[in-house]
Design an enzyme around this catalytic site. Structure first.
Site, PDB file in Angstrom:
ATOM      1  N   HIS A 185      56.434   6.563 -80.727  1.00  0.00           N
ATOM      2  CA  HIS A 185      55.706   5.300 -80.857  1.00  0.00           C
ATOM      3  C   HIS A 185      55.854   4.816 -82.292  1.00  0.00           C
ATOM      4  O   HIS A 185      55.534   5.541 -83.237  1.00  0.00           O
ATOM      5  CB  HIS A 185      54.231   5.459 -80.508  1.00  0.00           C
ATOM      6  CG  HIS A 185      53.462   4.170 -80.616  1.00  0.00           C
ATOM      7  ND1 HIS A 185      53.334   3.301 -79.557  1.00  0.00           N
ATOM      8  CD2 HIS A 185      52.818   3.591 -81.669  1.00  0.00           C
ATOM      9  CE1 HIS A 185      52.632   2.251 -79.946  1.00  0.00           C
ATOM     10  NE2 HIS A 185      52.316   2.394 -81.223  1.00  0.00           N
ATOM     11  N   CYS A 186      56.333   3.602 -82.461  1.00  0.00           N
ATOM     12  CA  CYS A 186      56.609   3.070 -83.794  1.00  0.00           C
ATOM     13  C   CYS A 186      55.555   2.021 -84.147  1.00  0.00           C
ATOM     14  O   CYS A 186      55.455   0.981 -83.478  1.00  0.00           O
ATOM     15  CB  CYS A 186      58.012   2.455 -83.844  1.00  0.00           C
ATOM     16  SG  CYS A 186      58.439   1.755 -85.463  1.00  0.00           S
ATOM     17  N   ILE A 187      54.777   2.285 -85.200  1.00  0.00           N
ATOM     18  CA  ILE A 187      53.743   1.335 -85.587  1.00  0.00           C
ATOM     19  C   ILE A 187      54.336   0.090 -86.232  1.00  0.00           C
ATOM     20  O   ILE A 187      53.683  -0.950 -86.287  1.00  0.00           O
ATOM     21  CB  ILE A 187      52.726   1.997 -86.537  1.00  0.00           C
ATOM     22  CG1 ILE A 187      53.410   2.517 -87.806  1.00  0.00           C
ATOM     23  CG2 ILE A 187      51.986   3.112 -85.835  1.00  0.00           C
ATOM     24  CD1 ILE A 187      52.453   3.090 -88.831  1.00  0.00           C
TER      25      ILE A 187
END
Length: 419
Positions: A185-187
């Site tokens: 998951h890439c913020i």
């Protein structure tokens, strides 16, 4: 000189802390100072502050900060995405007024393309479906990859989504959904990186890396030309000044200080791009390396855990027959992948092979597994096929009628140990 030192130290410090935060948990850095700093920042310091707050406020401050921290770190929100967008746009607003009038036609064209592409790929990576597994597409996602009986075993069910987990999928605790071939998951894009947008994420990294490198080199070129116009003896490298005779480092920095003060906005952005370029290119190189190895960020963590089990003597493997009957209630009859697993890998609690009375797939005797390179990585077909799988996620690597043994022969020519 003061301006240079302040700007450089702030940017370098932010870049370094970002690197420690995002990469400190990687298995490859497990026994390095980076991992120790990560534990210091995220484990030791918070625990120390927690103890202090319990004495002073009975934990009220910690409770409020924890609630806010969980929202920032573990809930889906566009805060970091907006910050990334502003970092790009504000940097260009500060950089262009000074640089644009000095550029030629070709530089303006290439510069415009390099500035536009990160926004395009940021949008596509952020708002594309990363490969969310739903009841409507569950059968298709189950047929995307076979189970390797090493990292992924059939029959596992997501307790949140109430669906059987397809091979290489994972439930994202931030997005609260299962994603096919979840990398992480890439913020920065406020989205998962999965089978549906992995290619857009890579292109975002590439375009951002090119933009920062191009902006840094161009900024240095423009500032160097300006400084040499006023100080003809000066050179970008101090030992090349005065026609190769060199100048004192202090004098060289004084000229640099004048150059930055004369165009401090462009100079600050130039330093920012030069200091962040290695971080972006390093992140891109890491993901290219994962593709080369036929794995993902999530799977690399799993391989690291298996290496720890092997080092402790708790991992065992045995052969999986080519004509293994499948349990069609928990695994697909056919997948688009050209090969099926050749082994099963299990762990035991006592360091002894599994008991013979346990019903475990596979045939033959159990062998201890000591090294990752002795384990087949089912999802590694070779770099170009791995890259094809990323950029064309629905590409079918084999005909539905291709025998499994034929696919295995193809795999043998490409086999590489997992990293």
């Amino acid at each position: 000189m003061g301006i240079i030192a302040t700007i450089a130290l702030v940017i370098l410090g932010v870049s370094f802390m970002t690197f420690v935060t995002f990469f400190g948990r990687l298995p490859v850095l497990r026994r390095t100072p980076i991992a120790w700093l990560h534990r210091l920042i995220w484990v030791y310091l918070p625990n120390g502050l927690l103890g202090l707050d319990r004495r002073l406020t009975s934990g009220r401050v910690t409770t409020s900060c924890t609630r806010f921290g969980k929202f920032i770190m573990y809930d889906r929100h566009p805060t970091v995405l907006i910050f990334f967008f502003l970092l790009l746009s504000v940097g260009e607003v500060l950089y262009l007024p000074t640089a644009w009038p000095q550029l030629g036609g070709l530089q303006k064209t290439t510069g415009t393309i390099s500035m536009v592409l990160p926004y395009v790929f940021l949008y596509l990576a952020s708002f594309s479906d990363p490969g969310v597994v739903t009841p409507a597409n569950h059968a298709r996602e189950m047929a995307r990859y076979p189970f390797d009986f090493t990292l992924f075993h059939p029959g596992a069910e997501c307790r949140t989504c109430a669906l059987l987990k397809p091979a290489r999928s994972k439930h994202c605790s931030v997005c609260k959904r299962c994603v096919s071939k979840l990398d992480h998951h890439c913020i920065f894009i406020n989205n998962c990186v999965g089978v549906g947008n992995h290619h857009w994420f890579l292109l975002l990294l590439l375009s951002t890396a090119v933009l920062t490198l191009y902006g840094g080199i161009l900024g240095i070129h423009l500032m160097t030309a300006k400084m040499r116009a006023r100080y003809p003896y000066w050179a970008l490298l101090p030992w090349n000044a005065h026609g190769g005779k060199g100048i004192e480092f202090k004098q060289w920095l004084i000229v640099w200080s004048w150059g930055l003060q004369d165009g401090v906005a462009m100079g600050a952005v130039t330093l920012l791009t030069l200091l962040t370029t290695p971080l972006v290119w390093g992140l891109l190189a890491y993901h290219i390396w994962l593709i080369y190895c036929g794995t993902t960020t999530n799977e690399s963590m799993k391989w690291g855990d298996w290496q720890a089990e092997m080092s402790d003597g708790f991992a065992f493997k045995r052969r999986m027959p080519a004509d293994r009957p499948k349990n069609l209630r928990i695994e697909p009859r056919w997948t688009r992948w050209p090969v099926e697993t050749e082994q099963i890998l299990v762990r035991t609690d006592d360091g002894k092979p599994p008991r013979s009375d346990l019903v475990i797939p596979g045939v033959g005797e159990w062998e201890p597994a000591w090294r990752l390179k002795d384990i087949e990585n089912l999802y590694d077909l070779g770099f170009w096929d791995n890259l094809t799988d990323v950029f064309f996620p629905n590409y079918t690597f084999r005909d539905p009628q291709m025998p499994v043994v034929e696919g295995r022969a193809r795999k043998k020519r490409r086999r590489r140990a997992p990293r």
